[in-house]
Design an enzyme around this catalytic site. Structure first.
Site, PDB file in Angstrom:
ATOM      1  N   ARG A 120      18.526  -7.681  12.121  1.00  0.00           N
ATOM      2  CA  ARG A 120      19.800  -6.992  12.006  1.00  0.00           C
ATOM      3  C   ARG A 120      21.137  -7.907  11.618  1.00  0.00           C
ATOM      4  NH1 ARG A 120      22.865  -5.807  17.446  1.00  0.00           N
ATOM      5  NH2 ARG A 120      22.415  -8.130  18.550  1.00  0.00           N
TER       6      ARG A 120
ATOM      7  N   HIS B 132      18.853   1.608  16.499  1.00  0.00           N
ATOM      8  CA  HIS B 132      20.087   1.369  17.460  1.00  0.00           C
ATOM      9  C   HIS B 132      21.088   2.456  17.040  1.00  0.00           C
ATOM     10  CE1 HIS B 132      23.038   0.071  20.340  1.00  0.00           C
ATOM     11  NE2 HIS B 132      22.079  -1.190  20.614  1.00  0.00           N
TER      12      HIS B 132
ATOM     13  N   ASP C 100      24.034   2.888  30.180  1.00  0.00           N
ATOM     14  CA  ASP C 100      22.897   2.095  29.517  1.00  0.00           C
ATOM     15  C   ASP C 100      21.485   2.592  30.189  1.00  0.00           C
ATOM     16  OD1 ASP C 100      21.417   0.374  28.100  1.00  0.00           O
ATOM     17  OD2 ASP C 100      22.557  -1.505  28.718  1.00  0.00           O
TER      18      ASP C 100
ATOM     19  N   GLU D 171      19.094   6.397  20.813  1.00  0.00           N
ATOM     20  CA  GLU D 171      18.208   5.682  20.052  1.00  0.00           C
ATOM     21  C   GLU D 171      16.829   5.832  20.220  1.00  0.00           C
ATOM     22  OE1 GLU D 171      19.450   1.425  21.158  1.00  0.00           O
ATOM     23  OE2 GLU D 171      21.135   2.023  21.958  1.00  0.00           O
TER      24      GLU D 171
END
Length: 299
Positions: free
Chosen positions: A100, A170, A214, A273
């Site tokens: 990325r 993501h 999360d 995601e």
């Protein structure tokens, strides 16, 4: 390769155009009767996608995102590969792998008979990547821009030993108001709560966000829906090759500590995601390949 050469080799007049984007990075603008999209060749990253006739982009892209070598771009669809999360071997390598934050190759562009644009980006191993992750690979990202946004990440093991990966799209979705947003399709699923020390819990009802979230959800179905009441839309996510999913929102404190987010951006973003994460590890034999796919539709 300069922008003129990109356009000469891969541009399609009126449909796929290369141009110099922020930070001098090569960007791709795809426009057709079905949708518009913006893609960064650096990071192999879709930055924006808006279906025709829709007022709002599907994606969130931070106004403070970095566009420079070695930095990840905050927003759109970053690719986490060949690991998701922290370095699985504890060697101090960067979180979410190494693809990325590097330039990808443009492999192919095309427009189908039904008017969809198709863009293929790729990476192969080099001495530098093998110093980070000692495996031979061919990685391809196929992006389809039409009434839906389609992504396929294909990992081919071009070496002579098996290797294992975790990975993710993501994806940062833009939402009108996080307080009026929920995600269905995860009811009753077990998840790892990374905010609460990795405890395993069971999801009760739809996922709603009113604090830092999360979570890695396990044994998930291949269809999730984001209900974005403030924008009067649903976003349907269908996937293949994935048995896990991650839901992430940094909430106020972490957002304010991130230099590439505005303090109140947590109100306008939700990461849902498509992943191979936690126990959802993929092992690929020599000469074999694995496909992770996701399709996003605004309804």
């Amino acid at each position: 390769m300069n922008i003129e050469q990109f356009n000469a080799d891969h541009g399609i007049v009126g449909q796929i155009e290369f141009f110099e984007g922020q930070g001098g990075l090569p960007f791709i603008r795809a426009s057709n009767a079905k949708a518009n999209a913006l893609i960064s060749v650096y990071a192999g990253q879709v930055l924006a996608y808006r279906p025709a006739g829709k007022a709002d982009d599907l994606m969130f892209l931070s106004e403070k995102a970095y566009y420079q070598a070695g930095k990840a771009i905050k927003g759109g669809v970053p690719i986490c590969w060949p690991w998701f999360g922290s370095d699985p071997e504890g060697k101090g390598r960067p979180a979410h792998g190494f693809v990325r934050n590097r330039m990808w190759d443009v492999i192919d562009t095309a427009v189908s008979v039904n008017g969809e644009a198709r863009i293929v980006l790729g990476l192969t191993d080099t001495p530098e990547t093998r110093s980070i992750w000692p495996h031979a690979f061919v990685l391809r990202l196929e992006i389809t821009i039409g009434e839906t946004l389609g992504l396929a990440l294909i990992t081919r093991n071009s070496g002579d030993q098996p290797f294992s990966i975790t990975q993710a799209f993501h994806t940062y979705f833009g939402v009108g108001d996080i307080h009026q947003t929920s995600v269905s399709g995860l009811e009753g699923k077990s998840y790892i709560d990374k905010v609460d020390g990795g405890q395993q819990k069971i999801q009760s009802g739809a996922v709603t966000i009113n604090t830092e979230v999360d979570r890695i959800y396990l044994d998930v179905a291949n269809e999730l829906v984001i209900h974005d009441a403030a924008r009067k839309r649903n976003v349907r996510i269908t996937s293949q090759g994935s048995r896990s999913a991650v839901i992430w929102n940094p909430w106020a404190k972490i957002a304010s500590e991130m230099a590439d987010l505005q303090d109140d951006d947590y109100l306008r973003l939700l990461c849902v995601e498509t992943t191979n994460a936690a126990s959802d590890v993929v092992t690929i034999q020599p000469g074999s390949e694995f496909r992770l796919t996701a399709q996003y539709r605004s309804e």
